[in-house]
Design a protein around this motif. Sequence first.
Motif, mmCIF file in Angstrom:
data_model
loop_
_atom_site.group_PDB
_atom_site.id
_atom_site.type_symbol
_atom_site.label_atom_id
_atom_site.label_comp_id
_atom_site.label_asym_id
_atom_site.label_seq_id
_atom_site.Cartn_x
_atom_site.Cartn_y
_atom_site.Cartn_z
ATOM 1 N N ASP A 140 16.225 2.839 0.383
ATOM 2 C CA ASP A 140 14.731 3.423 1.311
ATOM 3 C C ASP A 140 14.901 2.185 2.650
ATOM 4 O OD1 ASP A 140 13.444 5.046 -0.504
ATOM 5 O OD2 ASP A 140 12.192 3.504 -0.764
ATOM 6 N N LEU A 141 15.136 1.030 2.508
ATOM 7 C CA LEU A 141 15.387 0.506 4.159
ATOM 8 C C LEU A 141 16.181 1.134 5.229
ATOM 9 C CD1 LEU A 141 16.182 -3.396 3.048
ATOM 10 C CD2 LEU A 141 13.988 -1.501 4.533
ATOM 11 N N THR A 142 17.495 2.349 4.460
ATOM 12 C CA THR A 142 18.029 2.713 5.383
ATOM 13 C C THR A 142 17.868 4.623 5.555
ATOM 14 O OG1 THR A 142 19.370 3.446 3.648
ATOM 15 C CG2 THR A 142 19.850 1.343 4.627
ATOM 16 N N LYS A 143 16.911 5.041 4.862
ATOM 17 C CA LYS A 143 16.226 5.948 5.092
ATOM 18 C C LYS A 143 16.388 6.480 6.670
ATOM 19 C CE LYS A 143 12.665 7.860 1.358
ATOM 20 N NZ LYS A 143 12.134 7.849 0.430
ATOM 21 N N ASP A 144 16.114 8.082 6.489
ATOM 22 C CA ASP A 144 15.324 8.576 7.699
ATOM 23 C C ASP A 144 16.231 6.975 9.000
ATOM 24 O OD1 ASP A 144 14.085 10.646 6.243
ATOM 25 O OD2 ASP A 144 12.478 9.146 6.012
ATOM 26 N N ASP A 145 17.267 6.933 9.201
ATOM 27 C CA ASP A 145 18.077 6.383 10.053
ATOM 28 C C ASP A 145 17.559 4.585 9.811
ATOM 29 O OD1 ASP A 145 20.137 7.966 10.898
ATOM 30 O OD2 ASP A 145 19.436 8.649 11.869
ATOM 31 N N GLY A 146 16.464 4.386 9.052
ATOM 32 C CA GLY A 146 16.264 2.514 8.978
ATOM 33 C C GLY A 146 14.688 2.603 10.137
ATOM 34 N N LEU A 147 14.936 4.122 10.351
ATOM 35 C CA LEU A 147 13.744 3.964 11.315
ATOM 36 C C LEU A 147 12.485 3.649 11.540
ATOM 37 C CD1 LEU A 147 15.228 7.070 14.108
ATOM 38 C CD2 LEU A 147 15.625 4.480 14.030
ATOM 39 N N ALA A 148 11.977 4.284 9.600
ATOM 40 C CA ALA A 148 10.686 4.038 9.344
ATOM 41 C C ALA A 148 10.323 2.798 8.818
ATOM 42 C CB ALA A 148 10.682 4.931 7.841
ATOM 43 N N ALA A 149 10.802 2.015 8.518
ATOM 44 C CA ALA A 149 11.320 0.502 7.752
ATOM 45 C C ALA A 149 11.169 0.187 8.812
ATOM 46 C CB ALA A 149 12.703 0.090 7.118
ATOM 47 N N ARG A 150 12.151 -0.247 10.884
ATOM 48 C CA ARG A 150 11.875 -0.508 11.699
ATOM 49 C C ARG A 150 10.759 -0.631 11.828
ATOM 50 N NH1 ARG A 150 14.656 1.547 16.940
ATOM 51 N NH2 ARG A 150 12.208 3.346 16.314
ATOM 52 N N ASP A 151 10.174 0.675 12.552
ATOM 53 C CA ASP A 151 9.197 0.089 12.815
ATOM 54 C C ASP A 151 7.714 0.203 12.455
ATOM 55 O OD1 ASP A 151 10.034 2.367 14.734
ATOM 56 O OD2 ASP A 151 9.407 4.452 14.436
ATOM 57 N N SER A 152 7.505 -0.019 10.577
ATOM 58 C CA SER A 152 6.468 -0.446 9.717
ATOM 59 C C SER A 152 6.626 -1.927 10.014
ATOM 60 C CB SER A 152 6.185 0.320 9.021
ATOM 61 O OG SER A 152 7.226 -0.516 7.945
ATOM 62 N N SER A 153 7.685 -2.917 9.991
ATOM 63 C CA SER A 153 8.206 -4.435 10.513
ATOM 64 C C SER A 153 7.564 -4.518 12.332
ATOM 65 C CB SER A 153 9.326 -3.981 10.150
ATOM 66 O OG SER A 153 9.724 -5.614 10.429
ATOM 67 N N TYR A 154 8.006 -3.745 12.957
ATOM 68 C CA TYR A 154 7.766 -4.810 14.463
ATOM 69 C C TYR A 154 6.190 -3.948 14.604
ATOM 70 C CZ TYR A 154 12.777 -4.796 15.777
ATOM 71 O OH TYR A 154 13.780 -5.438 15.744
ATOM 72 N N THR A 155 5.768 -3.432 13.664
ATOM 73 C CA THR A 155 4.351 -2.572 13.488
ATOM 74 C C THR A 155 3.176 -4.241 13.515
ATOM 75 O OG1 THR A 155 4.431 -0.633 14.780
ATOM 76 C CG2 THR A 155 2.194 -1.248 13.716
ATOM 77 N N TYR A 156 4.001 -3.928 11.979
ATOM 78 C CA TYR A 156 3.050 -4.837 10.764
ATOM 79 C C TYR A 156 3.121 -6.747 11.406
ATOM 80 C CZ TYR A 156 1.218 -7.693 6.665
ATOM 81 O OH TYR A 156 0.987 -8.484 6.447
ATOM 82 N N TYR A 157 4.047 -7.141 12.303
ATOM 83 C CA TYR A 157 4.735 -8.145 12.371
ATOM 84 C C TYR A 157 4.126 -8.332 13.820
ATOM 85 C CZ TYR A 157 6.573 -8.938 8.285
ATOM 86 O OH TYR A 157 7.195 -9.101 6.858
#
Length: 121
Positions: free
Chosen positions: A97-114
């Motif tokens: 899942d970290l690479t799903k959709d080019d990793g953008l969902a994981a990236r965005d949720s991480s930067y927003t959350y932290y």
Amino acid sequence: MPTPTGHTRAIRASRAIGTDVYNSDHDKIGEIEDIMLDKMDNAIMFAVVSFGGFLGIGEKYHSIPWASLDYSKEVKGYIVPFSKEKLKDGPVSSLHDLTKDDGLAARDSSYTYYGVDPYWS
């Protein structure tokens, strides 16, 4: 040019992978499992930090903004400025899942959350 804590800006990914990660209280929380790269922006999207588990069973993978990790010679690992509770409740994904959709969902949720300023804006 060194980082704010005096470390070099450049590091080989192979040197970072496997390095322990500690929370703000210096409690070990996991280790760098992998590093996700943004090929289009020539940037590191996030560090993949594995939490818990034994021999790969039951591990959880957290995407943590790379800029929030600071190497400490004292603990011989990276320290993130987050509490146990903050990390425990953070975005968790499978490696797939970290690479799903080019990793953008994981990236965005991480930067927003932290609450880390995004490198891409």
